[in-house]
Design a protein around this motif. Structure first.
Motif, PDB file in Angstrom:
ATOM      1  N   THR A 219      -0.747 -10.941   3.570  1.00  0.00           N
ATOM      2  CA  THR A 219      -0.666 -12.389   3.646  1.00  0.00           C
ATOM      3  C   THR A 219      -0.693 -13.022   2.266  1.00  0.00           C
ATOM      4  OG1 THR A 219      -3.029 -12.346   3.963  1.00  0.00           O
ATOM      5  CG2 THR A 219      -1.687 -12.579   5.925  1.00  0.00           C
TER       6      THR A 219
ATOM      7  N   PRO B 292       7.371 -10.410   4.536  1.00  0.00           N
ATOM      8  CA  PRO B 292       7.735  -9.197   5.252  1.00  0.00           C
ATOM      9  C   PRO B 292       9.237  -9.158   5.487  1.00  0.00           C
ATOM     10  CG  PRO B 292       6.834 -10.804   6.789  1.00  0.00           C
ATOM     11  CD  PRO B 292       6.767 -11.423   5.420  1.00  0.00           C
TER      12      PRO B 292
ATOM     13  N   GLU C 187       3.822  -2.080   4.107  1.00  0.00           N
ATOM     14  CA  GLU C 187       2.707  -2.849   4.673  1.00  0.00           C
ATOM     15  C   GLU C 187       2.856  -4.324   4.337  1.00  0.00           C
ATOM     16  OE1 GLU C 187      -0.465  -0.345   6.404  1.00  0.00           O
ATOM     17  OE2 GLU C 187      -0.618  -2.457   5.890  1.00  0.00           O
ATOM     18  N   PRO C 188       2.701  -5.187   5.341  1.00  0.00           N
ATOM     19  CA  PRO C 188       2.745  -6.622   5.043  1.00  0.00           C
ATOM     20  C   PRO C 188       1.399  -7.130   4.537  1.00  0.00           C
ATOM     21  CG  PRO C 188       2.485  -6.294   7.400  1.00  0.00           C
ATOM     22  CD  PRO C 188       2.538  -4.922   6.772  1.00  0.00           C
TER      23      PRO C 188
END
Lengths: 647, 306, 313
Positions: A318, A50, A315-316
């Motif tokens: 994972t 991010p 949008e982040p």
């Protein structure tokens, strides 16, 4: 800036060139689709990457595509913008705050004029805002400046700083008017190189809003402390630093530290009035510490085109699996397919996405450690590097491991995009050392090695004659090397597996593979290995990427392959090459400059200072088919949300 | 909890051994064996282990494949007569690969268990026998290391060391010796106060003699049970590390690496890269757990008979 | 008893100090230059030297350790360069998510495992016991990641009932319970497998004790013996086990979070490990060790309270 490429698409430069022409032709003949204004574009961030730093002057810690190209540059436009919506790696005056600079006095003086743009608060963007940046940059990169950072937060800096280069090659700078300034250089430089690699680093910042030492403090001219410059002793040509860089709490350095510390406080991004004063097409609206970003149009944006969408959201994710799930669910406007999931492409296309691989301007390689006491002498031999390169089957890696999307690397200058003026005729023609195991074997045999296919080849004819192994290679020396590579990438693992296999099977070159996390491979390879302080822990190290030319947009490789260059991992050190690099920096005009660049790249394409590997695209982009403005993507990984619209 | 759980190796609280008397009577061992073989699951487990060992170590002599050099031109072939389990991402025959992977998985399992048990036994016995401040220090070290969960420690070590099969063994052994150390110390504590150990001491027997002739042989039961579980845990640990990207580099391989490799192509439909390796891991681990459980039950019989 | 508890707490503190020393030394064994890892490939030698000085990497190891402990005492776990945030802030964001995952799995596991264990023990060596025991063996022997992925294949790919990832952007995971089903199911399954085996053995252990025989001789009904005496005694080791298995469940959570892309502590740790993010690694290990030590401590004390016969050495 980015080192793990995600993958790839050109099979051959020829095909690509045709494709590009085709697209260009289409663009001029088809009618523009009906567009509507408004709508939110949701853009997928890279896995676990991010954006986490907003101040455009990012130190090495924060110097990344995510933080700069895809985040702060959308809000803070560089003085000179590089790249365009046709994916060409060129200066783009239309999107820049500055006009094309002019050089005078035998290329020792630069004259810069600004267009009459405004900050989002309505104030004009002036030469003072450029000098504000120069002052802080000079202070933050001054080797004599006091250390400002602490163990709980690094101080300000500039990740692209090269000692002795910009801004230390500037004798003085001063405003000559509200919208013009001039710089005196310490020598005569090639205008293209100076614009592309040095002036390219400048971003005007809102001095009238940011020149303070604390959030509550009054606005002043604190940065002016760095304006007077003095020469560093024992430098030639003389290098200049501020006579008073300031400290962590005073002067230019103090201002930089204040802005740096504000930028280290992620929780305050949303709503911090500092970041609301912008020059770019968008301004930050929402930000969460997990990396969710929402930007809205800057109503006072002076450039063109003006944004038409109502919000640009990042949008982040994972992991790339998480991103891919979101893509499948249709919640992203612009996302990407992880290479290993390429079989899902058709499915996504059916559900309303368009596929468009995103390429950047870089080359993929891994270094030889020439300083290794035992194996270094072998790797210093050109015939060995030629033999080794002949075992790298770039075409096959692209076909089998990069899902068919990739560009072979022929030399240090990217051949993508097709027709880019920097690639020499030799490089554009194709691989200088294509896959040829037979040639690899004969090269070794011709230089005193007893080739032992499936085993380990040994040197049986030591000596320095043309048909002998070479300097410092003893009889019985073995072709056995340790190759460290980054774990976690399926494509890279497959490439290394294939290379390891064929090298031993055919040429008796034994590669002992080991893996480590990406950061550790970097830490090992870039550990200051030089001939005076050799590294013996590794022979070859592959972090699965290479080099993206940004913000050194003119690809002269001085930072990677010059003697003593900070990013020269294996200490490749050859006078001819150093001379070639220098010639690209100082060429007096365009003809000389192109000739110098071609000389440089042809030499390295033949000398193989590193192992060239195929280059995959930055990402395999998938975007909603009703989104306009994404036929071409930023060649320097930059994004252009002001061009987006929905139809 | 698989590899993740250090407590998994602890015998039940109720089954904590109370010490042994150095029985050597044949009848006792026969009894233990009898109880062991009464357990059907244990026999199934032994059968599976035997099959896996034969499959991995003898299989390659019967089913010969090229496993040294690869051929990406035949990557990702579906199962056929030529390749009963298809080929993998660089063109290795998958069945042959599975055999090779089995060798490495079993080797890592056994070797890590042996290292863990050896270190653990010596550490625990010395600690228990020495007592006092030495015991306290040694046990606090064990406690401190146990406070870092198994997998957490493995990820940390995996990130520090570049991984090869040998390093994997050492890394897993380094983390896994703690539990046997604790168990053996407990045994030792109760053994050293026994009359016969006291007697040896009174008669001038050296500490080393006490340790190697009396204490350690009497902990064999606990150790064997624990070692069995250790093998199972090591195999899972290797798989989990591979899944997390900390695997062995080629050309070395193991089941865990093959499985996680297959999983990265989960959407491509290469099922033959996923299920055989997954099945091999689960079967083998189940088998070792069956055997370990049965051994523990049998050992309890010994304790009850005492 | 009080003396025992004080000694036990003292021990726990010593153990925690030991953890910090061990971890600190381990992290400084990392090859390559940590600063280079932070700064990337572009950094110049002078920048590296400067950051080395800023971060104190040029100081002797014991001084660095002392500084770190000093900060730790002030709840300062350092700063993650990779994520540009203080480690305490990162843990603050992630911990509730992991606690939710681990806590709900743990509670579910106990609720399911105890009756299963009793059932198995009571029906020892009958068909249902074999099935239950066999299943728990299989779940116990399956790598957690494999179980998670198989559940994804079944419930998402085939049946399309549930999302195949955990909630991504919610501040609180319980606002999207749908996404939590599979992760919780995965972690619960492996934990149930462990607990139910223990419960079964523990029950069997108690059922052959003398007091059962005595009670039976006195004419107490089987049901009553089972529920009152056996169960109470059999639960003691299981309670302990819950405390002891905190570490194991955290390990399971690391894998589960990775499989389901659940942005909790486990994923934070894994990402930190692959990006050489020292402060985050250290912070995570300290927090987890603290949880484990406290878990063990509580288990020991509960055990002592529940069963006063236990003597302590």
């Amino acid at each position: 800036m980015r080192h793990i490429p995600k993958l790839s698409f050109w099979r051959m430069a020829g095909v690509a060139a045709v494709a590009a022409l085709f697209v260009a032709a289409c663009g001029s003949t088809t009618t523009t689709p009906k567009t509507t204004s408004g709508g939110t574009v949701t853009f997928a961030e890279g896995p676990s990457a991010p954006p986490s730093y907003i101040f455009p002057m990012a130190s090495g810690t924060y110097f990344s595509v995510t933080n700069l190209s895809d985040f702060s540059q959308i809000m803070y436009v560089p003085l000179f913008w590089f790249g365009n919506t046709s994916s060409q790696p060129v200066f783009n005056p239309a999107l820049s705050i500055g006009n094309q600079p002019t050089f005078s006095d035998n290329n020792t003086v630069v004259n810069i004029t600004l267009k009459h743009w405004q900050w989002s608060n309505g104030q004009p963007i002036t030469s003072r805002d450029v000098i504000f940046w120069l002052n802080m940059l000079s202070a933050a990169t001054d080797p004599n400046a006091p250390a400002v950072g602490s163990s709980s937060a690094p101080g300000p800096g500039w990740g692209a700083a090269v000692p002795g280069a910009f801004p230390q090659n500037v004798v003085s700078y001063s405003a000559t008017g509200t919208y013009s300034l001039t710089m005196k250089l310490n020598a005569s430089y090639n205008p293209t190189w100076f614009l592309y690699n040095e002036l390219s680093q400048i971003t005007p910042l809102p001095q009238a809003s940011w020149d303070e030492l604390s959030a509550s403090g009054p606005i002043g001219n604190y940065d002016a402390s760095a304006e007077a410059r003095v020469a560093l002793p024992n430098t030639s040509p003389a290098q200049y630093v501020p006579s008073d860089p300031g400290t962590g709490t005073t002067g230019a350095l103090g201002v930089a530290q204040f802005l740096n510390s504000q930028s280290q406080s992620l929780g305050t991004y949303q709503g911090n009035p500092l970041w609301q004063v912008v020059s770019g097409p968008f301004v930050l609206k929402d930000y969460t510490t997990a990396g969710y970003v929402k930007m809205v149009p800057n109503k006072n944006y002076s450039g063109s085109p003006k944004p038409t969408i109502s919000a640009f959201v990042e949008e982040p994710f994972t992991s790339d699996t998480a991103e891919f799930n979101a893509l499948k669910a249709g919640s992203l406007t612009i996302g990407y397919i992880p290479t290993q999931d390429i079989t899902q492409k058709a499915l996504l296309e059916k559900s309303g996405y368009t596929f468009n691989p995103w390429y950047d301007f870089g080359f993929v390689y891994f270094p030889y450690n020439f300083t290794e006491p035992t194996t270094g002498p072998i790797m210093q031999q050109l015939y060995f590097r030629q033999a080794f390169q002949s075992l790298v089957n770039q075409e096959q890696y692209i076909k089998d491991f990069l899902a068919g999307y990739g560009v072979p690397t022929n030399g240090p200058v990217p051949t993508y995009p097709p027709g880019n003026p920097d690639a020499s005729p030799l490089e554009s023609k194709g691989l200088v050392y294509p896959y040829d195991p037979t040639k690899a074997v004969s090269l070794l045999k011709a230089h005193g090695w007893t080739v032992n296919p499936g085993g380990v080849s040994t040197c049986t004819k030591p000596g320095t004659a043309a048909d002998e192994c070479g300097k410092n290679i003893a009889a019985g020396a073995q072709l056995s090397f340790r190759l460290l590579y980054a774990q976690g990438s399926v494509a890279l693992t497959n490439e290394m597996t294939a290379l390891q296999s064929i090298a031993q099977q055919v040429a008796g070159i034994k590669l002992t593979l080991s893996t480590a996390p990406f950061q550790q491979v970097i830490g090992t390879a870039f550990n200051g290995c030089t001939f005076s302080t050799p590294c013996s822990g590794w022979d070859m190290a592959n972090w699965g990427g290479g080099w993206v030319y940004s913000p050194d947009y003119f690809p002269t490789g001085g930072e990677i392959l010059g003697t003593g260059a900070s990013s020269n991992a294996g200490d490749y050190s050859v006078p001819t090459n150093d001379h070639n690099i220098q010639a690209t920096h100082t060429a007096a005009n365009q003809t000389a400059e192109l000739k110098a660049l071609f000389t440089y790249e042809d030499y390295l394409a033949q000398q193989l200072p590193v192992v060239y590997m195929p280059s995959g695209p930055y990402q395999l982009t998938m975007y909603k088919s009703n989104l306009n403005g994404l036929t071409h993507q930023g060649i320097f990984d930059e994004v252009y949300p002001q061009y987006y619209s929905f139809s | 909890m698989s590899a993740a759980d250090p407590t998994a190796n602890l015998p039940l609280a109720g089954a904590l051994p109370e010490g042994g008397e150095g029985y050597r009577s044949g009848s006792m061992w026969r009894l233990i064996l009898a109880v062991f073989f009464e357990n059907r699951l244990a026999i199934v487990g032994l059968g599976i282990i035997l099959f896996m060992v034969l499959f991995s170590f003898v299989g390659p002599f019967i089913y010969r494949t090229q496993q040294v050099f690869n051929n990406p031109n035949i990557a990702h072939l579906a199962p056929s007569l030529a390749h009963p389990l298809g080929t993998d991402q660089v063109g290795y025959d998958n069945l042959g690969r599975l055999m090779l992977g089995g060798q490495s998985s079993l080797e890592v399992g056994f070797a890590a268990a042996i290292i863990a048990v050896l270190v653990g036994v010596i550490w625990g016995a010395v600690s228990g026998l020495a007592g006092g401040i030495i015991d306290t220090v040694m046990m606090r070290i064990v406690d401190a290391m146990l406070a870092i969960p198994f997998l957490v420690a493995l990820i940390l070590l995996g990130a520090i060391f570049t991984t090869s099969t040998l390093e994997l063994i050492v890394v897993i052994g380094l983390v896994a010796w703690l539990v046997p150390a604790r168990l053996v110390r407990g045994e030792t504590l109760s053994l050293r106060v026994r009359e016969y150990v006291q007697a040896v001491r009174v008669m001038g027997g050296s500490t080393r003699r006490v340790l190697f002739r009396h204490i350690i042989p009497n902990t064999v039961g606990v150790i064997v049970v624990n070692a069995t579980f250790q093998v199972a845990d090591a195999i899972i640990a290797v798989a989990t590390l591979s899944f997390l990207g900390i695997g062995v580099p080629p050309p070395a391989t193991n089941w865990g690496g093959e499985l996680s490799n297959g999983l990265s192509y989960i959407y491509a439909g290469y099922w033959w890269l996923i299920y055989p390796a997954g099945l091999a891991i689960v079967l083998t681990v189940v088998a070792f757990n069956f055997v370990g459980d049965a051994l523990r039950d049998a050992l309890e019989v010994r304790l009850q008979r005492r | 008893m009080i003396g025992y508890m004080i000694r036990r707490v003292g021990q726990a503190i010593v153990v925690l100090i030991g953890v910090t020393i061990i971890t600190f030394i381990l992290l400084h064994l990392l090859p390559g230059s940590p600063v280079r890892a932070i700064l990337g490939t572009r950094a110049s030698p002078s920048t590296i030297k400067q950051l080395n000085a800023e971060l104190g990497f040029n100081k002797p190891l014991y001084v660095q350790y002392g500084l770190w402990v000093w900060n730790l005492a002030h709840f300062n776990l350092g700063f993650s360069y990779k994520l540009n945030q203080p480690v305490t802030a990162l843990i603050g964001q992630r911990l509730p998510k992991t606690l939710f995952l681990v806590g709900s799995s743990l509670i579910l596991a106990v609720i399911i495992a105890v009756p299963l264990g009793i059932w198995s023990a009571v029906h020892r060596n009958r068909a249902d016991d074999y099935v239950l025991t066999g299943l728990s063996f299989i779940f116990y022997s399956m790598p957690t990641f494999l179980l998670g992925i198989l559940l994804i294949i079944l419930f998402n790919q085939t049946l399309n009932w549930l999302p195949f990832e955990a909630p991504q952007n919610q501040t609180y995971p319980w606002t999207d319970l749908n996404g939590m089903v599979l992760p919780v199911m995965t972690l619960t399954a492996v934990t149930v497998a462990l607990f139910s085996r223990y419960m079964r053995s523990s029950m069997l252990e108690q059922m052959i004790q003398d007091y059962v025989r005595t009670a039976r001789a006195k004419g107490v009904s089987n049901q009553a013996i089972l529920m009152i005496h056996v169960l109470r005694n059999a639960l003691i080791p299981v309670i302990t086990l819950v405390g002891l298995s905190i570490g194991g469940i955290v390990s399971g959570a690391v894998v589960t979070e990775d499989v389901f892309n659940y942005p909790g502590m486990g994923l934070l740790y894994y990402n930190a490990a692959v990006s050489d993010d020292f402060p985050t690694l250290l912070g995570f290990v300290v927090v987890v060790a603290l949880a484990t030590v406290i878990g063990n401590l509580v288990a020991d004390i509960l055990y002592a309270v529940a069963d006063p016969r236990i003597r302590y050495v």
